[in-house]
Design a protein around this motif. Structure first.
Motif, PDB file in Angstrom:
ATOM      1  N   LEU A 270     -13.985  13.746 -18.868  1.00  0.00           N
ATOM      2  CA  LEU A 270     -14.442  14.174 -17.543  1.00  0.00           C
ATOM      3  C   LEU A 270     -15.955  14.405 -17.547  1.00  0.00           C
ATOM      4  CD1 LEU A 270     -13.865  15.333 -14.642  1.00  0.00           C
ATOM      5  CD2 LEU A 270     -13.598  17.559 -15.750  1.00  0.00           C
ATOM      6  N   GLU A 271     -16.396  15.165 -18.540  1.00  0.00           N
ATOM      7  CA  GLU A 271     -17.808  15.530 -18.605  1.00  0.00           C
ATOM      8  C   GLU A 271     -18.678  14.285 -18.799  1.00  0.00           C
ATOM      9  OE1 GLU A 271     -18.837  19.437 -20.420  1.00  0.00           O
ATOM     10  OE2 GLU A 271     -19.719  18.159 -21.950  1.00  0.00           O
ATOM     11  N   GLN A 272     -18.287  13.455 -19.756  1.00  0.00           N
ATOM     12  CA  GLN A 272     -19.099  12.267 -20.023  1.00  0.00           C
ATOM     13  C   GLN A 272     -19.045  11.298 -18.856  1.00  0.00           C
ATOM     14  OE1 GLN A 272     -17.417  11.330 -23.866  1.00  0.00           O
ATOM     15  NE2 GLN A 272     -18.404  13.151 -24.741  1.00  0.00           N
ATOM     16  N   GLY A 273     -17.893  11.227 -18.216  1.00  0.00           N
ATOM     17  CA  GLY A 273     -17.747  10.346 -17.055  1.00  0.00           C
ATOM     18  C   GLY A 273     -18.693  10.754 -15.932  1.00  0.00           C
ATOM     19  N   ILE A 274     -18.797  12.051 -15.689  1.00  0.00           N
ATOM     20  CA  ILE A 274     -19.672  12.533 -14.614  1.00  0.00           C
ATOM     21  C   ILE A 274     -21.137  12.387 -15.018  1.00  0.00           C
ATOM     22  CG2 ILE A 274     -20.403  14.589 -13.331  1.00  0.00           C
ATOM     23  CD1 ILE A 274     -17.421  15.459 -13.349  1.00  0.00           C
ATOM     24  N   LEU A 275     -21.477  12.786 -16.250  1.00  0.00           N
ATOM     25  CA  LEU A 275     -22.879  12.698 -16.688  1.00  0.00           C
ATOM     26  C   LEU A 275     -23.368  11.248 -16.683  1.00  0.00           C
ATOM     27  CD1 LEU A 275     -23.063  15.315 -19.614  1.00  0.00           C
ATOM     28  CD2 LEU A 275     -23.693  15.618 -17.232  1.00  0.00           C
ATOM     29  N   ALA A 276     -22.472  10.309 -16.979  1.00  0.00           N
ATOM     30  CA  ALA A 276     -22.868   8.903 -17.023  1.00  0.00           C
ATOM     31  C   ALA A 276     -23.140   8.359 -15.622  1.00  0.00           C
ATOM     32  CB  ALA A 276     -21.779   8.078 -17.709  1.00  0.00           C
ATOM     33  N   CYS A 281     -28.282  16.137 -13.780  1.00  0.00           N
ATOM     34  CA  CYS A 281     -27.305  17.211 -13.948  1.00  0.00           C
ATOM     35  C   CYS A 281     -27.136  17.462 -15.443  1.00  0.00           C
ATOM     36  CB  CYS A 281     -25.968  16.873 -13.291  1.00  0.00           C
ATOM     37  SG  CYS A 281     -25.155  15.430 -13.957  1.00  0.00           S
ATOM     38  N   VAL A 282     -26.733  18.685 -15.778  1.00  0.00           N
ATOM     39  CA  VAL A 282     -26.548  19.031 -17.189  1.00  0.00           C
ATOM     40  C   VAL A 282     -25.210  19.735 -17.387  1.00  0.00           C
ATOM     41  CG1 VAL A 282     -28.979  19.266 -17.854  1.00  0.00           C
ATOM     42  CG2 VAL A 282     -27.780  21.231 -16.862  1.00  0.00           C
ATOM     43  N   ALA A 283     -24.634  19.497 -18.563  1.00  0.00           N
ATOM     44  CA  ALA A 283     -23.422  20.229 -18.950  1.00  0.00           C
ATOM     45  C   ALA A 283     -23.894  21.517 -19.609  1.00  0.00           C
ATOM     46  CB  ALA A 283     -22.591  19.402 -19.910  1.00  0.00           C
ATOM     47  N   PRO A 370     -19.133  11.658  -8.231  1.00  0.00           N
ATOM     48  CA  PRO A 370     -20.434  11.006  -7.981  1.00  0.00           C
ATOM     49  C   PRO A 370     -20.730  10.743  -6.500  1.00  0.00           C
ATOM     50  CG  PRO A 370     -19.380  10.053  -9.907  1.00  0.00           C
ATOM     51  CD  PRO A 370     -18.350  10.940  -9.256  1.00  0.00           C
ATOM     52  N   PRO A 371     -19.801  10.183  -5.711  1.00  0.00           N
ATOM     53  CA  PRO A 371     -20.153   9.961  -4.300  1.00  0.00           C
ATOM     54  C   PRO A 371     -20.404  11.258  -3.529  1.00  0.00           C
ATOM     55  CG  PRO A 371     -17.858   9.317  -4.727  1.00  0.00           C
ATOM     56  CD  PRO A 371     -18.476   9.618  -6.048  1.00  0.00           C
ATOM     57  N   ASP A 393     -27.322   4.701  -5.399  1.00  0.00           N
ATOM     58  CA  ASP A 393     -27.036   3.334  -5.841  1.00  0.00           C
ATOM     59  C   ASP A 393     -25.781   3.279  -6.687  1.00  0.00           C
ATOM     60  OD1 ASP A 393     -29.086   2.229  -4.591  1.00  0.00           O
ATOM     61  OD2 ASP A 393     -30.354   1.865  -6.372  1.00  0.00           O
ATOM     62  N   GLN A 394     -25.802   4.184  -7.663  1.00  0.00           N
ATOM     63  CA  GLN A 394     -24.708   4.144  -8.639  1.00  0.00           C
ATOM     64  C   GLN A 394     -23.367   4.395  -7.978  1.00  0.00           C
ATOM     65  OE1 GLN A 394     -25.754   6.983 -11.580  1.00  0.00           O
ATOM     66  NE2 GLN A 394     -27.120   5.589 -12.682  1.00  0.00           N
ATOM     67  N   ALA A 395     -23.405   5.244  -6.952  1.00  0.00           N
ATOM     68  CA  ALA A 395     -22.142   5.612  -6.329  1.00  0.00           C
ATOM     69  C   ALA A 395     -21.741   4.626  -5.237  1.00  0.00           C
ATOM     70  CB  ALA A 395     -22.269   7.015  -5.747  1.00  0.00           C
TER      71      ALA A 395
END
Ligand code: PLP
Length: 397
Positions: A270-276, A281-283, A370-371, A393-395
């Protein structure tokens, strides 16, 4: 609905409910009664006490005192310590304690003239061990430092802190509400004098918990009444709750190792998915030792409250900072103590997982965040928006 707010509370495990139900309508005796109903209740009480003892690795079942939960446990431990050694007029806590400890200590300082040493943490959430050592003295009645933080999951080296407190004859209490059921605990191998736990954070009901009191501790109960819990917590026992707490303790002990591996993998994904996917943003506290189930992500330039609201509309329940600070507009004291950047502290969102969390829950959260962040950044009234176009863009919003 996807529920990712386990540090606020958890669902009662259906197996726990099954064990509780007969206590309402069949074995509803008062354990103090001398007839069969009372004896059956007494047996259930003993079984639950043994189940909690085993989860904590306490030496004796008699060291477990059932109560209403974490807030009561912390209040009882600290008040008792002050009463037991009236010449000691200082307390040591950390800057990131739960309001159960913070509010009591603020009250004691204001109304009873007790000196409170608040030990700071660094950017990752690690406790300042030098400041802790410097605050210890024979004037300290009790140290109360949490085992694991409810907002970030950061774990403190509580057994080591307890050993140091002992050298000065200070009592050591730990708010272990977030640690119990998630971390292996072996109290008999430590110098911890008192520990608070709460059922509803590990799949038992709300309103039941326990205070561990090492047999050597001189305990001064604040409630006066009957002889229940050996006079340490008078009042007729909450039998269904206590039986539920015992059952939940047994389940936690049996499944902790496997569950921790599974939950940690989900949390990390979850964390890596969101940070990527999301910029800026920071964990929070990810560099420290953490509970396997907790991830707090601070998103710059937006309000955590808005993220929580939009995620809720998307069917995902999370919380901002701590559930206990809902309704206050103060930024989280935990994240402030950790020096999280000003533009990010208000954008902090806590994701906390449990035994009930599935792969599908995590997939949905990774897709939803992300969106939502991009949408909020696009309308953000805050200053710098550097990360926003990229995030948009990414979203593909
Ligand atoms: C939830 C919580 C508490 C309060 O426990 P209650 O049983 O709800 O009173 C105390 N400390 C921590 C760290 C918590 O997460």
């Amino acid at each position: 609905m996807v529920y990712l707010d386990a540090n606020a509370t958890t669902a009662v495990d259906p197996r726990v409910v099954d064990k509780m139900l007969p206590l309402f309508t069949e074995t509803y005796g008062n354990p103090s009664s001398k007839h069969g109903f009372g004896e059956a209740a007494g047996a259930a009480l003993r079984r639950a006490r043994e189940q909690v003892r085993a989860l904590l690795g306490a030496e004796q079942a008699a060291e477990i005192v059932f109560n209403s939960g974490g807030t009561e446990g912390a209040n009882a431990a600290i008040m008792s310590a002050l009463e037991a050694s009236p010449r000691r007029r200082e307390i040591i806590i950390s800057a990131v304690e739960h309001p159960a400890v913070l509010a009591l200590c603020a009250w004691l300082e204001k109304n009873k003239g007790i000196r409170i040493h608040v030990i700071p943490v660094d950017r990752e959430g690690w406790l300042d061990l030098a400041a802790y050592k410097a605050a210890l003295s024979e004037r300290v009645a009790v140290v109360s430092i949490m085992w694991a933080n409810n907002e970030t999951g950061v774990i403190f080296p509580v057994p080591e802190l307890a050993e140091q407190a002992k050298e000065f004859g200070a009592l050591f209490h730990t708010d272990a509400v977030q640690a119990v059921g998630k971390l292996p605990i072996d109290l008999k191998a430590t110098e911890i004098d008192m520990l608070s736990l709460s059922g509803h954070k590990f799949h038992a009901p709300k309103g039941v918990g326990a205070l561990y009191l090492r047999s050597s501790v001189r305990f001064k109960p604040q409630l006066k009444g009957g002889h229940q819990e050996r006079g340490r917590r008078p009042g007729t026992e909450n039998m269904p709750g206590i039986v539920g707490l015992g059952a939940a303790a047994e389940l936690a002990a049996a499944h902790m190792d496997d569950e921790n591996v599974r939950v940690r993998a989900l949390r990390d994904r979850l964390e890596q998915g969101i940070l990527a996917e999301v910029g800026q943003c920071v964990a929070v506290g990810a560099g420290a030792e953490r509970l396997p189930n907790t991830s707090t992500i601070a998103f710059s330039f937006i309000e955590g409250e808005s993220i929580v609201l939009l995620l809720d509309r998307a069917g995902i329940a999370v919380s901002m900072g701590s559930a206990c600070s809902v309704g206050s507009f103060e930024p989280s004291h935990v994240l402030t103590a950790m020096h999280v950047a000003k533009e990010a502290v208000r954008g902090a969102v806590r994701f906390s997982l449990s035994r009930d969390t599935t792969e599908a829950d995590i997939d949905r959260a990774i897709a939803a965040v992300p969106p939502i962040v991009a949408k909020l950044r696009a309308i953000s009234p805050f200053g710098s928006q550097e990360g926003a176009p990229q995030a948009l863009d990414q979203a593909h919003v």
